[in-house]
Write a protein that holds these residues in place. Structure first.
Motif, PDB file in Angstrom:
ATOM      1  N   ASP A  55       0.689  -1.214  -0.126  1.00 17.46           N
ATOM      2  CA  ASP A  55      -0.132   0.136  -0.267  1.00 17.46           C
ATOM      3  C   ASP A  55       1.015   0.769  -0.091  1.00 17.46           C
ATOM      4  O   ASP A  55       1.586   1.399   1.169  1.00 17.46           O
ATOM      5  CB  ASP A  55      -1.001   0.187   1.545  1.00 17.46           C
ATOM      6  N   GLY A  80      -8.138   3.437   5.519  1.00 17.34           N
ATOM      7  CA  GLY A  80      -7.731   2.609   4.967  1.00 17.34           C
ATOM      8  C   GLY A  80      -6.656   1.409   5.031  1.00 17.34           C
ATOM      9  O   GLY A  80      -7.111   0.422   4.629  1.00 17.34           O
ATOM     10  N   LYS A 126      -9.834   1.303  -2.658  1.00 19.91           N
ATOM     11  CA  LYS A 126     -10.186   1.787  -1.749  1.00 19.91           C
ATOM     12  C   LYS A 126     -11.011   2.371  -2.141  1.00 19.91           C
ATOM     13  O   LYS A 126     -10.418   4.061  -2.844  1.00 19.91           O
ATOM     14  CB  LYS A 126      -9.560   1.694  -0.883  1.00 19.91           C
ATOM     15  N   GLU A 144      -4.945   7.377  -5.878  1.00 19.45           N
ATOM     16  CA  GLU A 144      -3.331   6.679  -5.591  1.00 19.45           C
ATOM     17  C   GLU A 144      -2.985   5.486  -7.420  1.00 19.45           C
ATOM     18  O   GLU A 144      -2.070   5.859  -7.965  1.00 19.45           O
ATOM     19  CB  GLU A 144      -3.145   6.098  -4.221  1.00 19.45           C
ATOM     20  N   ASN A 158       0.375   4.411   0.088  1.00 20.60           N
ATOM     21  CA  ASN A 158       0.171   5.074   0.290  1.00 20.60           C
ATOM     22  C   ASN A 158       0.103   6.455  -0.520  1.00 20.60           C
ATOM     23  O   ASN A 158       0.517   6.419  -2.087  1.00 20.60           O
ATOM     24  CB  ASN A 158       0.166   5.476   1.679  1.00 20.60           C
TER      25      ASN A 158
HETATM   26 MG   LIG Z   1      -4.584   4.876   2.513  1.00 23.18          MG
END
Ligand SMILES: [Mg+2]
Ligand SMILES: Nc1ncnc2c1ncn2[C@@H]1O[C@H](COP(=O)(O)OP(=O)(O)OP(=O)(O)O)[C@@H](O)[C@H]1O
Length: 309
Positions: A167, A254, A223, A196, A169
């Protein structure tokens, strides 16, 4: 300790969350918040904590300063049963901290990196990481000291037979290249949010992003906040709606989604079941302050997961 389900390498810090401040922040004024919470922050630590709360066996390698903030953050993670035996303390260095000003819809997020960005490849016990079934990394672009060797780290974990997930971010530099491109070939599950996903695929819409990313990664999971989550694997598309809840704050939703998704993934659940559980955990996280407070109450967590599921 029996074999780890998952090993996580990444950052740890406290979040100081202030509620009810004006969105415009004039200088030289005493601005009063209506609420405050000091809680465990950082994507990696929140994920580690919540995965352990769900019942996964989690090992977490991170680096903190030798200070009160670092100690407090580690105590919080340890409370959920995460193995912290390979944590590295940076003598004389300050731990990082994040100040969140949570407004009605949006938030200010102010971070002092401190040791957040200081974890190095040499700090990692590779044999320990490789002893798990799965390896995960969050906040790729904050890992400034580790970053050049992240592709090698993922490559080694794959070579040792682990499955892997990432992930990223946000990328504070908004470049979305370099280390990410070199790491993706060794990632089994990619867990971005909608924005993202489009950034890393250099796409203007989610559909194009999903097509491009799924050419590089076996399972792409996106997400979508209050609209739930969607995923592509082997040309098949699955979407699951969010769970309706009264939101206190979205901090760590998240990461909590990741915890729920990976908890089921590691038990061999199919993709729709992983998405459903991810949405449940993401929603549950929003019902209390920060990313882990909801998961500290085991009875409430079990009741929510059983009832909503
Ligand atoms: Mg996130
Ligand atoms: N308002 C909400 N109501 C219900 N569920 C939510 C809400 N917001 C988030 N979630 C759940 O949490 C998941 C993750 O949220 P989001 O899409 O905001 O991730 P993120 O942007 O990666 O979050 P983070 O800021 O923690 O990195 C969503 O897919 C959803 O399942």
């Amino acid at each position: 300790m029996s074999k780890l389900d998952i090993a996580i390498a990444g950052e740890i810090n406290l979040d100081l969350i202030l509620y009810g401040l004006p969105e415009q922040l004039p200088t030289e004024r005493e601005l009063l918040a209506s609420g405050f919470s000091m809680t465990l922050g950082s994507s990696s630590a929140i994920l580690a904590h919540n995965l352990a709360a769900l019942g996964s066996r989690v090992g977490f390698i991170t680096k903190t300063g030798d200070d009160a903030c670092g100690n407090m953050a580690l105590v919080r993670v340890a409370a959920s049963g995460v193995d912290l035996s390979r944590v590295v303390r940076a003598e004389g260095a300050a731990s990082g901290v994040t100040l969140i000003l949570q407004h009605e819809r949006e938030r200010h997020i102010l971070t002092y990196l401190g040791t957040i960005a200081a974890l190095r490849f040499e700090d990692l016990d590779l044999a320990y990481l490789a002893s798990a079934r799965h390896f995960h990394m969050s906040s790729l672009f904050l890992q400034r000291a580790l970053s050049p060797r992240v592709p090698e780290l993922f490559q080694r974990m794959k070579a040792a037979g682990l499955t892997t997930s990432l992930d990223t971010n946000d990328d504070p530099d908004d470049r979305w290249d370099g280390v990410l491109e070199q790491t993706l070939p060794y990632v089994d599950v990619l867990l971005p949010n909608e924005r993202e996903a489009m950034k890393m695929a250099r796409a203007d819409d989610l559909e194009t992003a999903l097509v491009r990313l799924s050419e590089k990664v076996k399972t792409v999971v996106v997400k979508m906040g209050s609209r739930g989550a969607t995923a592509v694997r082997g040309g098949q598309r699955f979407t699951a709606p969010a769970v309706k809840v009264r939101v206190v704050d979205p901090v760590g939703a998240g990461d909590s989604f990741d915890a729920g998704f990976l908890h089921q993934f590691l038990r061999g659940a199919d993709l729709p079941a992983c998405l459903t559980y991810g949405n449940l955990c993401g929603a549950f996280s929003t019902t209390a302050c920060g990313g882990t407070e909801a998961f500290c109450d085991q009875a409430a967590m079990r009741a929510f997961l059983a009832h909503a599921g």
